[in-house]
Design a protein around this motif. Structure first.
Motif, short mmCIF file in Angstrom:
data_model
loop_
_atom_site.label_atom_id
_atom_site.label_comp_id
_atom_site.label_asym_id
_atom_site.label_seq_id
_atom_site.Cartn_x
_atom_site.Cartn_y
_atom_site.Cartn_z
N LEU A 126 54.48 40.79 119.18
CA LEU A 126 55.47 41.36 120.11
C LEU A 126 56.48 40.33 120.58
O LEU A 126 57.58 40.69 121.02
N GLN A 127 56.15 39.06 120.48
CA GLN A 127 57.07 38.01 120.88
C GLN A 127 58.15 37.75 119.83
O GLN A 127 59.19 37.17 120.15
N ARG A 128 57.90 38.17 118.61
CA ARG A 128 58.86 37.90 117.54
C ARG A 128 60.10 38.76 117.71
O ARG A 128 60.00 39.98 117.91
N ALA A 129 61.26 38.16 117.59
CA ALA A 129 62.52 38.87 117.81
C ALA A 129 62.73 39.98 116.80
O ALA A 129 63.37 41.00 117.10
N ASP A 130 62.20 39.82 115.58
CA ASP A 130 62.45 40.81 114.53
C ASP A 130 61.38 41.89 114.46
O ASP A 130 61.42 42.75 113.57
N SER A 131 60.41 41.87 115.37
CA SER A 131 59.35 42.88 115.32
C SER A 131 59.77 44.15 116.03
O SER A 131 60.55 44.13 116.98
N HIS A 132 59.25 45.28 115.55
CA HIS A 132 59.49 46.57 116.20
C HIS A 132 58.29 46.84 117.12
O HIS A 132 57.17 47.01 116.63
N PRO A 133 58.48 46.87 118.43
CA PRO A 133 57.34 46.99 119.36
C PRO A 133 56.41 48.16 119.07
O PRO A 133 55.19 48.01 119.13
N THR A 134 56.97 49.32 118.74
CA THR A 134 56.13 50.49 118.52
C THR A 134 55.28 50.32 117.27
O THR A 134 54.09 50.67 117.26
N LEU A 135 55.86 49.75 116.21
CA LEU A 135 55.09 49.54 114.98
C LEU A 135 54.02 48.47 115.18
O LEU A 135 52.94 48.55 114.59
N VAL A 136 54.30 47.46 116.00
CA VAL A 136 53.29 46.44 116.31
C VAL A 136 52.11 47.11 117.00
O VAL A 136 50.94 46.86 116.65
#
Length: 239
Positions: A126-136
């Motif tokens: 979740l800290q990664r700028a390129d991550s999608h919060p919902t998919l995480v």
């Protein structure tokens, strides 16, 4: 009666609430001792040695002294700090709260260190700028429920094991269902959506335009097994 020995463990703060004038009750997901409820004495005082560390989205190395109802936190050192970026973005914050609440509920399945590691990994993602919060969050739910013995079938029919891909999903039956087994109330689903969920379940990167559908099916699967809705998921709907 001999007193129980104190122990040290890695722990994630799930939630906290004030107790008395200066203490705080802390719910911890520990790596080796499962879910632990503990009191952190005096942490609300300005001169507390570790009060600022005991908060959600912090990975701690804690010393715990067992008690009859609550353990006592006698020391706490920060190992990892996940709050940066998460608390600055409402969508990431809501997803992070849902990860923690899900972990708390699944901890009763006694998964040991696997649940702690999966929760830590999700917060780091979740800290990664390129991550999608919902998919995480959905990836975490799919992997953690599988570790708990509640894995969802995403290719073969969950009822008769007929090979897929299939075009229907039923949480009560355990996932994808074929046309012959499909009961009333099953959701119509694009097989590609189930493929994306399979990738997430097995730790592979996945991109999709069907984020809402993936999340709807994943949370239906989770809440069927928990037999209750999660408060944090309702917060996510506002994101």
């Amino acid at each position: 009666m001999a007193s129980r020995a104190s122990y040290r463990d890695r722990a994630l703060v799930i939630r906290t609430y004030d107790f008395g004038e200066a203490d705080r009750i802390v719910v911890l997901l520990t790596r080796c001792h499962g879910l632990v409820r503990a009191v952190a004495k005096g942490v609300r005082k300005t001169r507390s040695r570790f009060g600022s560390r005991i908060q959600p989205f912090v990975d701690l190395d804690v010393q715990l002294y067992p008690g009859r109802n609550l353990a006592t936190i006698t020391a706490a050192d920060t190992v990892g700090y996940f709050a940066s970026r998460i608390i600055e973005d409402f969508e990431r914050y809501a997803a992070g709260c849902a990860v923690l609440e899900t972990a708390e509920r699944l901890a009763y399945a006694e998964q040991g260190s696997a649940l702690f590691d999966a929760t830590s990994a999700a917060l780091a993602d979740l800290q990664r700028a390129d991550s999608h919060p919902t998919l995480v969050l959905d990836a975490f739910i799919l992997r953690a429920t599988e570790q708990a013995g509640w894995g969802v079938s995403l290719f073969d029919c969950a009822n008769c094991q007929a090979p897929g891909p299939h075009r229907a999903f039923n949480a009560a039956l355990g996932g994808a269902v074929c046309s012959a087994c499909r009961p009333l109330g099953s959701a119509d689903v694009d097989p590609e959506t189930l493929h994306v969920m399979w990738l997430l379940q097995h730790g592979h990167p996945a991109e999709t335009e069907a984020v809402a559908e993936v999340h709807r099916l994943t949370t239906a699967h989770l809440q069927w097994h928990l037999e209750a809705a999660l408060k944090s998921l309702r917060i996510m709907e506002q994101a």
